[in-house]
Design an enzyme around this catalytic site. Sequence first.
Site, PDB file in Angstrom:
ATOM      1  N   GLY A 329     139.480  70.858  99.205  1.00 20.04           N
ATOM      2  CA  GLY A 329     139.776  71.979  98.464  1.00 20.04           C
ATOM      3  C   GLY A 329     140.779  71.666  97.419  1.00 20.04           C
ATOM      4  O   GLY A 329     141.230  70.541  97.326  1.00 20.04           O
ATOM      5  N   PRO A 330     141.046  72.671  96.625  1.00 21.97           N
ATOM      6  CA  PRO A 330     141.608  72.499  95.247  1.00 21.97           C
ATOM      7  C   PRO A 330     143.426  71.920  95.743  1.00 21.97           C
ATOM      8  O   PRO A 330     143.397  72.112  96.917  1.00 21.97           O
ATOM      9  CB  PRO A 330     141.740  74.011  94.606  1.00 21.97           C
ATOM     10  CG  PRO A 330     140.514  74.359  95.057  1.00 21.97           C
ATOM     11  CD  PRO A 330     140.495  73.873  96.701  1.00 21.97           C
ATOM     12  N   PRO A 331     143.870  71.361  94.715  1.00 20.09           N
ATOM     13  CA  PRO A 331     145.295  71.110  95.054  1.00 20.09           C
ATOM     14  C   PRO A 331     146.060  72.497  95.354  1.00 20.09           C
ATOM     15  O   PRO A 331     146.106  73.480  94.762  1.00 20.09           O
ATOM     16  CB  PRO A 331     146.047  70.385  93.626  1.00 20.09           C
ATOM     17  CG  PRO A 331     144.510  70.029  93.172  1.00 20.09           C
ATOM     18  CD  PRO A 331     143.529  70.962  93.311  1.00 20.09           C
ATOM     19  N   GLY A 332     147.082  72.180  96.090  1.00 19.68           N
ATOM     20  CA  GLY A 332     148.245  73.213  96.526  1.00 19.68           C
ATOM     21  C   GLY A 332     147.612  74.229  97.492  1.00 19.68           C
ATOM     22  O   GLY A 332     148.260  75.148  97.625  1.00 19.68           O
ATOM     23  N   GLY A 334     147.485  73.766 100.926  1.00 21.82           N
ATOM     24  CA  GLY A 334     148.043  73.661 102.071  1.00 21.82           C
ATOM     25  C   GLY A 334     147.277  72.867 103.049  1.00 21.82           C
ATOM     26  O   GLY A 334     147.648  72.636 104.160  1.00 21.82           O
ATOM     27  N   LYS A 335     146.672  71.817 102.320  1.00 26.28           N
ATOM     28  CA  LYS A 335     145.805  70.653 103.290  1.00 26.28           C
ATOM     29  C   LYS A 335     146.919  69.865 104.054  1.00 26.28           C
ATOM     30  O   LYS A 335     146.624  69.800 105.215  1.00 26.28           O
ATOM     31  CB  LYS A 335     145.036  70.038 102.383  1.00 26.28           C
ATOM     32  CG  LYS A 335     143.887  70.928 101.709  1.00 26.28           C
ATOM     33  CD  LYS A 335     143.075  70.254 100.963  1.00 26.28           C
ATOM     34  CE  LYS A 335     143.404  69.425  99.952  1.00 26.28           C
ATOM     35  NZ  LYS A 335     144.008  70.105  98.912  1.00 26.28           N
ATOM     36  N   THR A 336     147.926  69.320 103.609  1.00 19.43           N
ATOM     37  CA  THR A 336     148.671  68.226 103.784  1.00 19.43           C
ATOM     38  C   THR A 336     149.405  69.002 104.798  1.00 19.43           C
ATOM     39  O   THR A 336     149.787  68.484 106.156  1.00 19.43           O
ATOM     40  CB  THR A 336     149.363  67.474 102.691  1.00 19.43           C
ATOM     41  OG1 THR A 336     148.370  66.879 101.970  1.00 19.43           O
ATOM     42  CG2 THR A 336     150.198  66.437 103.666  1.00 19.43           C
ATOM     43  N   SER A 649     124.194  79.019  88.095  1.00 17.84           N
ATOM     44  CA  SER A 649     124.507  80.298  88.570  1.00 17.84           C
ATOM     45  C   SER A 649     124.481  81.286  87.463  1.00 17.84           C
ATOM     46  O   SER A 649     125.069  82.346  87.820  1.00 17.84           O
ATOM     47  CB  SER A 649     125.983  80.362  89.223  1.00 17.84           C
ATOM     48  OG  SER A 649     126.911  80.380  88.430  1.00 17.84           O
ATOM     49  N   LYS A 692     134.275  84.446  92.723  1.00 15.85           N
ATOM     50  CA  LYS A 692     133.652  85.402  91.681  1.00 15.85           C
ATOM     51  C   LYS A 692     133.816  86.820  91.754  1.00 15.85           C
ATOM     52  O   LYS A 692     134.152  87.582  90.830  1.00 15.85           O
ATOM     53  CB  LYS A 692     132.245  85.020  91.600  1.00 15.85           C
ATOM     54  CG  LYS A 692     131.939  83.803  91.189  1.00 15.85           C
ATOM     55  CD  LYS A 692     130.574  83.179  91.125  1.00 15.85           C
ATOM     56  CE  LYS A 692     130.083  81.895  90.551  1.00 15.85           C
ATOM     57  NZ  LYS A 692     128.754  81.422  90.648  1.00 15.85           N
TER      58      LYS A 692
END
Length: 762
Positions: A329-332, A334-336, A649, A692
């Site tokens: 997923g994108p940075p920030g 909450g993955k870590t 798309s 979207k």
Amino acid sequence: MLPDTILRLKNLPQNEIERLLQEPFAVFSGEDDLARPGNDNLRAYGLLCEATGIEKEEDENVLMVKALKRICIVSRSADGPLCEWTEAPAIDDLDDKSRKQMVSYIKELVKEVSSGFQGGRHLARRVNEYSSLNQLIAFLSQYINMSTAECYGLICMDSDKERALRFIDYLLRQKEEITLNMEMNEKLSREASEFYRRQALLRQLNAIQSELDESDEAGETSPASDYKSRIAASGMSEENQKALLEDAARLESTNPQSAEAELLKNYLEFALSLPWKKEEIFEPDLQKAREILDERHAGMEKVKQRIIEHLAVMKLRKTNRGSAILLVGPPGTGKTSLGKSIAKALHRPYTRLSLGGIRDESEIRGHRRTYVGAMSGRVLKAMKNAKATNPVMILDELDKMMAGGFAGDPSAAMLEVLDPEQNDTFTDHYLDLPYDLSDVMFIATANSLDTIPGPLLDRMEVISLSSYTPSEKFVIAKDHLLGEVMEEHGIDASQLQIEDDAIREIINSYTMEAGCRGLKKQLAKICRVKAVDLVENAGPVRVTKDDLADIFGPIAVRHEKVKESNPVGVVTGLAWTAVGGEVLYIEAASMPGSGQMILTGQLGDVMKESARISYSVLKSHLPLDTLEFAKQDIHIHFPAGATPKDGPSAGITIMTALASLALGKPVDSHIAMTGELSLSGEVLPIGGLKEKLFGAMRAGIRKVLIPADNVRDLAEVDEEVKNALEIIPVSRVEEVLAHTLGVHLQTPKLPALAAVNATVSI
């Protein structure tokens, strides 16, 4: 060797010395110091000498000789050691200044050399007595280690310059030999002194232990015995114990002061510091785990459900066996930080391993012990820090590992770590013993899948994290970020209050990101600004929406808003970005020309192909007389030309814009659409529907056309978004035109192609 030079002749018989004292004599040195009978033993060059006296040296008479001239043989006698000689020629090719410089340089070299051995000061004083270059060379030649051939070579030289330079070479060689010998002697002496010092200290220590009657106890607690007992109690397999016991036995027979002993100690200490004993089976509480995950993280329902499923399997199987999950997923987003919550929910230790920038396989597997400075890999170091065999290990920035080079491919080394069929016998090069990683729960994080090799992806379960919606960001800010930021700045909740409308305005107008890092920074800025008011006024502070302009300045983020109306040829599309969804206007215009199509707006190859397909679909579905294609140029433009655009798309949006242009009908500005288009007119599914639709709601769109195959993705969309929009699924281009332009077309039937006898190659 040279005129007016005092020489010393050794090993002469007494009668020979008495004869030489009577008159001058010629010396043509052969293999011995003086000429012996036989002309074959005479060299071409020699010296005319005169004896000056006798000195006693170690019970031996030494004849002191003064060299008068350099001579050379003119002819040899057939009988006996007789010959005719004459004075050898001399070439004076040095001026006075050069001679003085050479004499001075030679004296300096002699001082440097003589300062390192006994009696050197006497030699230095004798050297200072000579001012003639040739005399100085002849005097020093007796003390320099030169062969007979090198000495004779100096006599044969007619040039003073060549003779001086050759002698300086011999002198420099002698200096280097003496310096090297002195350094080696000093090093050996220092090592011997250190060894004798250690031996003396050991003898004193043994004497003290013997005096205190502790020798028996000392034998029981020797380092090798201590390692053996620790190995037995470590809980490792019998094979590993046997290997470590062999190292402990080798340590016992090794000199404690040797480098090998130190390496063995470091290895045994590391091996015994690793957790080997299997942890007890934990009975997880699913309800408690849900509460922990919901309390710490908003959204992320897929991840939470995956953790609950893992806990349920652990409870049914009564096992600690781990798994491998990849959060993308994108940075920030909450993955870590999610790893800490998972560890708490699983009641396991937490450890983190950063993989960003690793380009060396040894960072994962370690170095072999034969290398100097060998170390273990990062995986086992993380296990050592966790102090348990079943931690939750975060593999951060998996996609940032560098491609393999001369030092090996780190992603290939990660295959064994993450493969559940192999990691129960993971082998680190430094440990060189199989280590069980099967109980570890690996949670890898990445921003993209593009740089992760396919075999590595196969070892993990991929879970995609989408960007947070503003409503999710608001919950995160209220429940988590605001309290953390205020605590970091030493502000109590009663001292600072930020209104909800202000937080929402920060999210919408002062941050543009997928995660919440920028939001946290903006909240921290409010705390810093208001900390001054709290210190100066010592009263509670309230931040409203109207105060944000004074704190942050003008609005930093501007989102597209729906227009009152769209002209002919302009249609509103939807785009996915790394920081959320946005509306995207597509403009089409026609002009007299030759039937070519012009595309602008910094488009990628995929969007260029979508435009060509849309143009072909338009011509195949609309009546041919609607637009004279052969006489018109079509220009399709995507605004914000400085921003690169690509992705599959925008097909139905481009086709609708062309249809609006061809029919001369405008499309309602409050209608937006997304979907790819096939050449036969089918609407294909797309990605990023959640982002979207939110972008459409934020822009003021009322109706959205989406591919019919994406209806199942609506389950992930917030109810707030679905209630604000009229979402219409479409499966063909005819449905799109009916909803946008009110045009009802029949699905065209393509004529059958005539059969031909040909071979088709694909």
